[in-house]
Design a protein around this motif. Structure first.
Motif, PDB file in Angstrom:
ATOM      1  N   ASN A   9      25.675 -36.066  34.406  1.00  0.00           N
ATOM      2  CA  ASN A   9      26.618 -36.943  35.096  1.00  0.00           C
ATOM      3  C   ASN A   9      26.912 -38.204  34.291  1.00  0.00           C
ATOM      4  O   ASN A   9      28.053 -38.648  34.210  1.00  0.00           O
TER       5      ASN A   9
ATOM      6  N   LYS B  80      23.498 -36.616  50.737  1.00  0.00           N
ATOM      7  CA  LYS B  80      23.616 -35.647  49.642  1.00  0.00           C
ATOM      8  C   LYS B  80      24.707 -36.117  48.690  1.00  0.00           C
ATOM      9  O   LYS B  80      25.725 -36.634  49.127  1.00  0.00           O
TER      10      LYS B  80
ATOM     11  N   ARG C 147      27.525 -35.348  45.609  1.00  0.00           N
ATOM     12  CA  ARG C 147      28.403 -34.272  45.139  1.00  0.00           C
ATOM     13  C   ARG C 147      27.907 -33.733  43.803  1.00  0.00           C
ATOM     14  O   ARG C 147      27.430 -34.483  42.959  1.00  0.00           O
ATOM     15  N   ASP C 148      28.045 -32.408  43.647  1.00  0.00           N
ATOM     16  CA  ASP C 148      27.587 -31.746  42.429  1.00  0.00           C
ATOM     17  C   ASP C 148      28.780 -31.586  41.469  1.00  0.00           C
ATOM     18  O   ASP C 148      29.730 -30.864  41.767  1.00  0.00           O
TER      19      ASP C 148
ATOM     20  N   SER D 290      28.587 -30.362  38.379  1.00  0.00           N
ATOM     21  CA  SER D 290      28.244 -29.522  37.215  1.00  0.00           C
ATOM     22  C   SER D 290      29.402 -28.607  36.796  1.00  0.00           C
ATOM     23  O   SER D 290      29.526 -28.282  35.624  1.00  0.00           O
TER      24      SER D 290
END
Ligand SMILES: [Zn+2]
Length: 688
Positions: free
Chosen positions: A102, A435, A437-438, A440
């Motif tokens: 990130n 949570k 955010r992903d 990837s």
């Protein structure tokens, strides 16, 4: 705009990254704790103009910087947040983080935006393949596919209340109206570059002037991109947009979720909105398997689809190419970015000067990697003590709101029971999400800003499409921690208060309770109250669109609401332009009810004691002054005019006047009949 505290970046600006400027500016509130006594103008009687009484000296000494449309408390805090984000970016840029992480993405995205030399050297090369694809469209079937391919998850009618997309339509993926446990596909009208249909249709001299400048702008963009005959093409594009605007549903009607509750099966589209090859459209959008949609404005879908059939293919191709250039102008060579700023900044908002590039770069990172940078922001700038303190205030105000429901003499027990259940099951997010955010699957390259933004917009689209039909995450946030705002999410029965608004002057651990409850407390009360504004009241405790009101209760509620519409309709910032009481109703209800709940929470927090006097002001006086100082704002005329036409929030100077509906304000400032803001007890609007 409807459910937020304020509109930060309208859809119109979202991709344009011109939305807010940030330069060092004298703070509306000083470094002392509590209300800013130096901002008051004591020569103005509070009962005549409470906004000027609370902010008059600040207004006198404040100048609007050349690169802004307005200046005020929110801008001050946005500057602070931007500077912190900029510091984070600088730090991660030096860290040489591993590829794919990130932090590496943050650094690469920012640097790709900052590298103006590379952008100039590439010219139109990055966008050329997309322009060629548009040029190669042979027939209306291929056009339908291209229109489908341009669909993005770029609208949000209920949470961040963004109704605008330049694409023909916009997709919103959110919990369903009737099945709020699963994600549903909502489709909204689109196709306009200017902010709203009125910009194409209204007859006022100002709108005519904007249209003339817009026509020149379209021609200038096409000319820059090397199109032949740019003037004739521009005329056809603007004519097409005007025809689309005629089919558009107004903002007021678009705000009504009950009117938006129209389920169309995929097979229905051809019959209900003939003219567009819907099979191709949905295939292009990757939605062939989606069985049904909620069509927000059915008449606009019918109208726009018919235009796809009736308007010549070449005009649609020019429209597509121009919209693409417009969408990405900020990351094309400087001539395009400047031309776009001349429209969005100068013509529409009256802002003479563009913000420094680094500030626009911070905005790009916030827009595309908001959670990645937000995670670091929250860790660094939102200590657990601040979270605990804010939670305590929220609990007090929620309790006060519940007691107010109990005390309503006009409401039937059955309606009260559901209202109380709604309050009891509210999810309140404070500071940052549970949570993150992903990112990837999002590829970011160090030297490809156009590609980065293109991929980020597709990444967001696919993230949304991929969760259609799946179980809804009711705790998901719709704002990043570094956003200076707050929001109510009706389909989730949830609130978000980002870390960046839980800062002085809104929230200060060292300030007296009176100032904190008047400032951030009324913001918290505002968001809770959105659950019970004209739209929020249409959703039950589970986030379903369901009428849980008795007929008599709803009638009483609507009568009070109508009186608030009239109260705001009477405010006239310009001789030729009044506040739209209907467009701003939900926000005004949230303001009235929010102050009332915050005031009760404040009194309860004193535990029967009297508040300390500060600057010669009693606790109650501090409470109301702090509230009015939230709304200190100095806008340019063009910016204010655009806000009045398109924003669900009333301008700050009128929001401050909401106090005239609260009994305690009259006793706090000894406001008597004859004062300009005086309302008799029967005229004061009390809803919750
Ligand atoms: Zn609001």
């Amino acid at each position: 705009m409807r459910h937020t505290l304020r509109t930060v970046a309208a859809a119109f600006f979202a991709a344009a990254i011109f939305s807010f400027a940030a330069v060092a500016q004298e703070a509306p509130a000083a470094a002392s704790h509590g209300i800013a006594v130096e901002n008051l103008d004591r020569s103005v009687p509070p009962g005549d103009d409470f906004y000027r009484f609370a902010n008059g000296e600040w207004l006198k000494r404040t100048e609007i910087p050349a690169d802004r449309g307005s200046v005020g408390v929110f801008r001050q805090l946005t500057d602070k947040s931007d500077k912190r984000v900029s510091g984070i970016i600088e730090e991660v840029s030096k860290s040489n983080a591993p590829a794919g992480s990130n932090t590496r993405k943050i650094a690469d995205l920012y640097n790709s935006f900052m590298n103006e030399e590379a952008i100039e050297a590439k010219g139109l090369t990055p966008i050329q393949p997309h322009l060629k694809r548009i040029a190669a469209i042979k027939d209306k079937r291929e056009l339908a596919r291209a229109l489908g391919e341009s669909l993005r998850a770029d609208v949000d009618p209920l949470n961040n209340t963004n109704f605008h997309t330049q694409n023909l339509f916009g997709l919103w993926v959110a919990p369903g109206f009737t099945d709020s446990e699963h994600y549903n596909a909502y489709l909204l009208q689109g196709g306009l570059v200017l902010p709203d249909r009125d910009f194409y249709l209204a007859d006022s001299p100002r709108m005519q002037d904007i249209r003339a400048k817009y026509l020149s702008h379209v021609a200038a963009m096409l000319k820059l991109a090397g199109f032949s005959d740019p003037d004739a093409r521009a005329k056809r594009i603007v004519d097409l947009e005007r025809a689309i605007a005629e089919k558009h549903v107004s903002l007021e009607d678009s705000q009504d979720a009950v009117k938006a509750n129209n389920t169309w099966k995929q097979a229905d589209f051809t019959a209900k909105a003939p003219g567009l090859d819907w099979k191709e459209f949905f295939a292009g959008a990757g939605l062939s398997k989606q069985a049904q949609f909620t069509v927000w404005q059915p008449s606009a879908f019918t109208g726009e689809a018919a235009l796809v059939a009736s308007v010549p293919l070449e005009t649609w191709k020019d429209w597509l190419a121009f919209h693409l250039l417009e969408e990405y102008a900020a990351v094309l060579p400087k001539a395009f970015a400047d031309e776009r700023f001349a429209l969005v900044g100068k013509t529409l908002s009256g802002i003479p000067q563009q913000r420094p590039r680094w500030q626009r770069g911070v905005n790009v990172v916030n827009n595309e990697l908001g959670d990645a940078v937000g995670q670091i922001y929250a860790q660094r700038y939102f200590p657990p003590e601040a979270k605990a303190e804010a939670q305590k205030m929220v609990a007090n105000i929620i309790e006060a709101f519940g007691k107010r429901i109990d005390a309503l003499d006009w409401m039937q027990p059955s309606t009260k029971a559901e209202a109380k259940a709604k309050v009891a099951t509210l999810y309140v997010g404070i500071g940052y999400p549970e949570k993150w955010r992903d990112y990837s699957a999002l590829e970011i390259k160090a030297d490809d800003i156009f590609g980065n933004l293109w991929r980020a917009s597709l990444f967001e689209y696919h993230r949304n499409v991929n969760r259609l039909g799946k179980v809804a995450d009711k705790h998901e946030w719709s704002m990043t921690p570094q956003t200076v705002n707050a929001v109510n999410l009706p389909l989730q029965n949830a609130l978000n208060f980002p870390a960046a608004i839980l800062e002085p002057p809104f929230f200060d651990a060292k300030a007296p309770a009176a100032a904190n409850y008047g400032a951030i407390g009324s913001v918290i009360g505002h968001e809770i109250s959105h659950s019970f504004d004209t739209l929020g009241a249409a959703f039950d405790s589970k986030g379903r669109l369901r009428n849980w009101w008795t007929e008599a209760d709803l009638k009483t509620f609507n009568t009070a609401a109508q009186r608030l519409v009239e109260q705001y309709n009477a405010y006239k910032p310009f001789a030729d332009l009044a506040i739209n009481g209907q467009l701003t109703l939900a926000e005004n209800i949230a303001d009235v009810a929010g102050i009332a709940a915050a005031y009760d929470g404040y009194r309860a927090s004193l535990g029967g004691k009297e508040a300390p006097v500060q600057g010669g002001f009693t606790g109650d006086q501090q409470f109301f002054i702090a509230y009015a100082q939230n709304w200190a704002n100095k806008p340019r005329e063009a910016t204010l005019r655009q806000q009045v036409m398109t924003d669900g929030h009333s301008p700050g100077q009128y929001r401050a006047l909401t106090v005239r509906n609260i009994d305690a304000w009259y006793s706090a400032f000894d406001v008597k009949p004859g004062a300009q803001l005086y309302l008799s007890p029967e005229e004061r609007v009390r809803i919750w």
